[in-house]
Design an enzyme around this catalytic site. Structure first.
Site, PDB file in Angstrom:
ATOM      1  N   GLY A   1      12.103   0.971   1.792  1.00  0.00           N
ATOM      2  CA  GLY A   1      11.328  -0.258   1.809  1.00  0.00           C
ATOM      3  C   GLY A   1       9.886  -0.035   1.435  1.00  0.00           C
ATOM      4  O   GLY A   1       9.548   0.912   0.712  1.00  0.00           O
TER       5      GLY A   1
ATOM      6  N   ILE B   1       0.814  -1.215   0.000  1.00  0.00           N
ATOM      7  CA  ILE B   1       0.000   0.000   0.000  1.00  0.00           C
ATOM      8  C   ILE B   1       0.849   1.267   0.000  1.00  0.00           C
ATOM      9  O   ILE B   1       0.325   2.384  -0.046  1.00  0.00           O
ATOM     10  CB  ILE B   1      -0.971   0.027   1.196  1.00  0.00           C
ATOM     11  N   GLY B   2       2.165   1.097   0.033  1.00  0.00           N
ATOM     12  CA  GLY B   2       3.048   2.262   0.013  1.00  0.00           C
ATOM     13  C   GLY B   2       4.485   1.838  -0.207  1.00  0.00           C
ATOM     14  O   GLY B   2       4.860   0.693   0.048  1.00  0.00           O
TER      15      GLY B   2
ATOM     16  N   ASP C   1      10.199  16.035  11.284  1.00  0.00           N
ATOM     17  CA  ASP C   1       9.848  15.900   9.866  1.00  0.00           C
ATOM     18  C   ASP C   1       8.342  16.037   9.686  1.00  0.00           C
ATOM     19  O   ASP C   1       7.702  15.231   9.008  1.00  0.00           O
ATOM     20  CB  ASP C   1      10.349  14.568   9.311  1.00  0.00           C
TER      21      ASP C   1
ATOM     22  N   GLY D   1       8.611   3.541   0.099  1.00  0.00           N
ATOM     23  CA  GLY D   1       9.469   4.652   0.476  1.00  0.00           C
ATOM     24  C   GLY D   1      10.903   4.404   0.078  1.00  0.00           C
ATOM     25  O   GLY D   1      11.227   3.443  -0.642  1.00  0.00           O
TER      26      GLY D   1
END
Length: 272
Positions: free
Chosen positions: A21, A15-16, A138, A18
């Protein structure tokens, strides 16, 4: 994939993705509850700083998230020679970046009421983090998630740091548009760097553009250091004076004069 993880969870679709990973949906084999698992490929961690951030993320998130309903919780950690896996809350409501982008060319992208509905829980989450000696470092729309019920959940403590007892923070971390000037200048700094970043988020929610712009990271950093905060009439014409004043206080170059998370939250708590 860690054997311990596979023994206790069924791994579903990605689902994502980066820099280090992937994030996949997963379910507990014992309870059937649905979670997300963030899998960090150690071979992609290029230096000691990256490795330290990845290994500390679970520990710092645990400190920040305990009893903090607006922070993504980590439920389990698995590690082997190749991977670190963090099993965490699944946030199916997308992120703030997507909500801002969905507004397209409208000005402002979000009403002040809608922006306040984001800022209040985000600042509540940061206030609890700061009281526990954790700075996120962040804060940006990509790291502001929403769960299936629409509740805001602050995520990704990979750049977070602990402070307090006279310990200041150093190091340029974060994302260029959102980084506070004292970070860019290489000075020691405190938790108010998160307030600056949140101020940038508020500015973008209400104006659809970043307050400090450049074509490159270097140009952005130069604009941040100058700190020449403006509110162009074409995009901020309908934004109230009170909202602009709040952004000035959050985006104050002098950290000692910048609002704290508690002061920002008070601005929203005092609304009728």
């Amino acid at each position: 994939m860690s054997k311990g993880l596979k023994r206790e969870y069924s791994i579903g679709e990605e689902i994502g993705r980066g820099r280090f990973g992937t994030v996949c949906r997963c379910s507990s084999l014992a309870s059937g509850d649905i979670f997300a698992v963030k899998s960090i490929n150690k071979s992609l961690l290029s230096d000691a700083v990256d490795r330290d951030c990845a290994q500390r993320e679970a520990k710092i998130t645990h400190i920040a998230a305990a009893g903090n309903p607006n922070v993504v919780q980590i439920h389990a950690v698995y590690e082997d020679e190749a991977w670190i896996h963090l099993v965490m809350d699944l946030c199916e409501g997308g992120d703030l970046f997507d909500r801002i982008a969905a507004a397209g060319e409208s000005a402002p992208p979000m009403s002040e009421a809608d922006a306040a509905a984001v800022m209040a829980p985000m600042m509540e989450a940061l206030l609890i983090c700061h009281r526990r000696g954790v700075a996120h470092r962040d804060v940006k729309p990509d790291n502001v998630l929403f769960d299936g019920e629409g509740r805001l959940r602050l995520a990704d403590f990979g750049s977070a740091e602990c402070f307090g007892d006279g310990k200041a923070m150093r190091g340029v971390v974060g994302t260029p548009y959102y980084v506070a000037p004292e970070v860019v200048l290489g000075r020691e700094y405190g938790e108010k760097v998160d307030v600056w970043s949140a101020g940038v988020v508020l500015y973008i929610m209400l104006g659809g553009i970043p307050p400090f712009y450049g074509e490159t990271a270097g140009e952005i950093f130069e604009a941040v250091i100058r700190g020449n905060l403006r509110f162009p009439g074409r995009v901020f014409g309908r934004v109230s004076g009170a909202a602009k004043d709040l952004m000035r206080r959050m985006l104050c170059k002098e950290a000692s004069r910048r609002f704290s998370a508690e002061q920002v939250l008070g601005n929203y708590s005092n609304k009728p």
